[in-house]
Write a protein that holds these residues in place. Structure first.
Motif, short mmCIF file in Angstrom:
data_model
loop_
_atom_site.label_atom_id
_atom_site.label_comp_id
_atom_site.label_asym_id
_atom_site.label_seq_id
_atom_site.Cartn_x
_atom_site.Cartn_y
_atom_site.Cartn_z
N GLY A 1 -2.00 18.22 2.64
CA GLY A 1 -1.31 18.76 3.66
C GLY A 1 -0.74 17.91 4.73
O GLY A 1 -0.72 18.29 5.78
N LYS A 2 -0.59 16.83 4.36
CA LYS A 2 -0.41 15.64 5.54
C LYS A 2 0.90 15.00 5.10
O LYS A 2 1.43 14.81 4.05
CB LYS A 2 -1.49 14.56 5.57
N THR A 3 1.98 14.85 6.24
CA THR A 3 2.96 14.26 6.18
C THR A 3 2.93 12.79 6.48
O THR A 3 2.54 12.36 7.66
CB THR A 3 4.01 14.89 7.08
N LEU A 4 3.17 11.80 5.54
CA LEU A 4 2.78 10.47 5.93
C LEU A 4 4.04 9.87 6.60
O LEU A 4 5.27 10.14 6.35
CB LEU A 4 2.60 9.51 4.56
N THR A 5 3.93 8.70 7.38
CA THR A 5 4.76 8.02 8.02
C THR A 5 5.33 7.03 6.91
O THR A 5 4.59 6.75 5.95
CB THR A 5 4.43 7.24 9.12
N ASP A 6 6.50 6.36 7.01
CA ASP A 6 6.78 5.71 6.18
C ASP A 6 5.96 4.28 6.07
O ASP A 6 5.52 3.87 4.96
CB ASP A 6 8.34 5.08 6.39
N ALA A 7 5.47 4.07 7.35
CA ALA A 7 4.57 2.76 7.60
C ALA A 7 3.03 3.15 6.87
O ALA A 7 2.75 2.30 6.07
CB ALA A 7 3.95 2.55 8.83
N GLN A 8 2.72 4.43 6.99
CA GLN A 8 1.54 4.64 6.27
C GLN A 8 1.51 4.65 4.65
O GLN A 8 0.76 4.12 3.97
CB GLN A 8 1.02 6.09 6.54
N ALA A 9 2.73 5.08 4.24
CA ALA A 9 2.98 5.30 2.82
C ALA A 9 3.05 3.79 2.38
O ALA A 9 2.73 3.41 1.27
CB ALA A 9 3.98 6.16 2.35
N SER A 10 3.74 2.87 3.21
CA SER A 10 3.99 1.75 2.55
C SER A 10 2.63 0.84 2.46
O SER A 10 2.33 0.06 1.57
CB SER A 10 4.54 0.70 3.64
N ASP A 11 1.72 1.01 3.83
CA ASP A 11 0.46 0.44 3.62
C ASP A 11 -0.28 1.11 2.31
O ASP A 11 -1.02 0.04 1.82
CB ASP A 11 -0.39 0.92 4.76
N ILE A 12 -0.23 2.27 1.99
CA ILE A 12 -1.04 2.74 0.70
C ILE A 12 -0.43 2.04 -0.40
O ILE A 12 -1.29 1.52 -1.35
CB ILE A 12 -1.07 4.34 0.75
N VAL A 13 0.91 2.21 -0.53
CA VAL A 13 1.32 1.36 -1.72
C VAL A 13 0.96 -0.19 -1.68
O VAL A 13 0.59 -0.62 -2.92
CB VAL A 13 3.02 1.37 -1.37
N ALA A 14 0.78 -0.83 -0.48
CA ALA A 14 0.46 -2.04 -0.68
C ALA A 14 -1.02 -2.41 -1.10
O ALA A 14 -1.32 -3.02 -2.05
CB ALA A 14 0.56 -2.71 0.80
N PHE A 15 -2.05 -1.24 -0.90
CA PHE A 15 -2.86 -1.37 -1.31
C PHE A 15 -2.99 -0.82 -2.82
O PHE A 15 -3.88 -1.67 -3.73
CB PHE A 15 -4.01 -0.15 -0.80
N LEU A 16 -2.33 0.02 -3.23
CA LEU A 16 -2.24 0.34 -4.57
C LEU A 16 -1.91 -0.83 -5.65
O LEU A 16 -2.25 -1.00 -6.64
CB LEU A 16 -1.36 1.63 -4.94
#
Lengths: 341, 341
Positions: free
Chosen positions: A306-321
């Motif tokens: 139920g969380k809306t990620l910012t683009d920055a958050q999503a990008s960081d997670i993608v970097a981790f993945l």
């Protein structure tokens, strides 16, 4: 304030900041260690000890498309080594050119999961392989005997089964087909820079990737995607906060594990997928309905947390993945030559 | 006769026999050298010099099934390295699950042929690859631009094309797709024990294999199956002595090269296939209508030379043909990892 006192204050502040940052880094590492743990070199099984002979035979059988009734089906056709053990398609095309229902999951690290396939309808990699060989919709044979005869028709396989299963009277059988392929798959473990990080080398991940890892853990993603395989250890409803097809591009709802258990609680429940090599195995979700990892991450946060990620958050997670993209074992990248008679 | 005279006579006879056998061996070798000649290490082309960058890119494109319109087609699907560059099927299954008309020829040593495909409708391996990419019935795209966009959608390919074709403004194009794959295929040369024999090592072939080679040349097989590739240098009518379908298990007659040239003289004419690795690439003939090499050899002798082989003759020839099974280049057996973005 005297100049010397000012310098002292700045020094103390700097030391405090340093300690704080280190402590936080250590917290990320400590938390990551507790959530993920060390990746094994191979995935052992008491019921199917890994031997070189089994692995080599299993790799050959994995690649052999000629042992299907139409000489045109084999594990390799949905699990390409060059596509990180998946096939790059939304869903594979099966017999009679009909699209299969679900996306091909990667075989890499799959032996570490609680069960196989999106719905967990096969428990081990051995059972999965054996079941495939027995299924008319896979290898195309109506009976197991026909499938075994197809393998035996390449008589070069017989001594290879004998070596892999010594002392057995008639080792070319469905059970051993599953065990040989299973043994091969148990070697398909892909360590990455993330494992170096877990081993204490904090430089193994960039700052960006570490931020992504922190976000991944803070948001709650690791509640499901945990263990050394970053997933694969539990079932979960897809779409906890709303129907998943609100956000995916799914053609139609898939009842998921309900098809296996017939428990109402299993409607829209799927096995949580392993996230190792996820950046290499688009498209995403059980129906391959989302093409890009960044979109998949945002959709997951919305649907499950139920969380809306910012683009920055999503990008960081993608970097981790992306840091989970691992090294494919050298032997797995060597094509086996198959017996022709 | 005195005992010493008897011994002398025996000795002379033995020497004569030895000289005779050597002479005959030399004759076989000399004749083989003149008919087949040395195999090159790679198959060069003035129009497409082989570079490491092209070969590596070409191998990736060869393996990439995602660049088709359905993400489910690529060279690899009919030309498996583990099946010696062929697919083990009678004829491949194409779009809409329709069987293709003709058996997949091996890509190994194919660059050494006068033309590609059974009918020679493509002249070079470069033209063959380029044509495949442009053909809706292969990669599934209606226009070349769509195909190129599919490649460019994996942007990791762009620098690889730039490196393989330096100085070109927009190197991702159909021409270079063909050149890269062509360069890769030009490295797929498979030296075997037969080449050691041609180089003068008479022990490289067993007596059985040498007898088979002699029979192969004496019967006239080498009239068409010659050059370092043991074939691939000319067209020939299949069924010179009688309609080929009298002896094969063909479903229906195939007019062959006539489809390309529309010359009446080309009815039932096909390119003479390369026999290197023939033991590894069953089933046989343009329609894959014969499963076993021994049968194929007997049928060929009957159809093309009007000769009925004994089982022993056919077995000897098969022994020789098996000595043409070669070493696949190590690099070709290493699976490439493909760009994902």
């Amino acid at each position: 304030m005297k100049r010397s006192a000012f310098v002292l204050t700045v020094c103390i502040a700097a030391v405090c900041l340093f300690v704080l940052v280190r402590a936080q880094e250590n917290t990320v590492l400590t938390q990551a260690k507790s959530l993920f743990g060390p990746l094994p070199k191979v995935i052992e099984s008491k019921d199917n000890p890994i031997t070189l002979e089994k692995v080599e035979l299993g790799k050959m059988l994995f690649y052999d498309t000629r042992i299907a009734s139409d000489k045109n089906f084999g594990c390799i056709k949905c699990h390409w080594m060059n596509l990180y053990g998946a096939d790059g398609m939304k869903t594979p095309i099966g017999r009679d050119c009909k699209p299969e229902k679900r996306n091909s999951p990667t075989v890499f690290n799959a032996a570490g999961e609680i069960a196989e396939h999106w719905t967990g309808n096969r428990v081990t990699v051995e059972e999965q392989a054996k079941g495939g060989m027995q299924a008319p919709q896979a290898y195309g044979w109506k009976t197991e005997a026909e499938a075994i005869n197809a393998i035996k028709s390449y008589s070069g396989y017989i001594p290879l089964f004998q070596k892999a299963f010594p002392g057995e009277k008639d080792p070319v059988n469905a059970e051993n087909f599953g065990k040989a392929i299973g043994a091969f798959e148990r070697t398909l473990v892909t360590p990455s820079r993330f494992d170096d990080f877990l081993n204490g080398n904090q430089k193994a991940l960039t700052q960006n990737e570490q931020t992504g890892l922190k976000t991944f853990m803070e948001l709650g993603c690791a509640g499901c995607h945990n263990s050394p395989f970053i997933g694969g250890q539990m079932y979960q409803k897809f779409g906890l906060t709303q129907p998943y097809w609100n956000l995916t591009h799914s053609a139609e709802p898939d009842s998921g594990r309900y098809a296996v258990t017939k428990n109402a609680g299993d409607i829209y429940v799927f096995k949580v997928p392993v996230l190792r090599n996820v950046a290499m195995t688009a498209p995403y979700f059980h129906d391959g309905s989302v093409d890009h990892l960044q979109d998949a991450v945002k959709i997951m946060a919305q649907l499950q947390l139920g969380k809306t990620l910012t683009d920055a958050q999503a990008s960081d997670i993608v970097a981790f993945l992306k840091s989970l993209t691992g090294q494919i074992p050298e032997e797995a990248l060597k094509v086996p030559i198959l017996p022709v008679e």
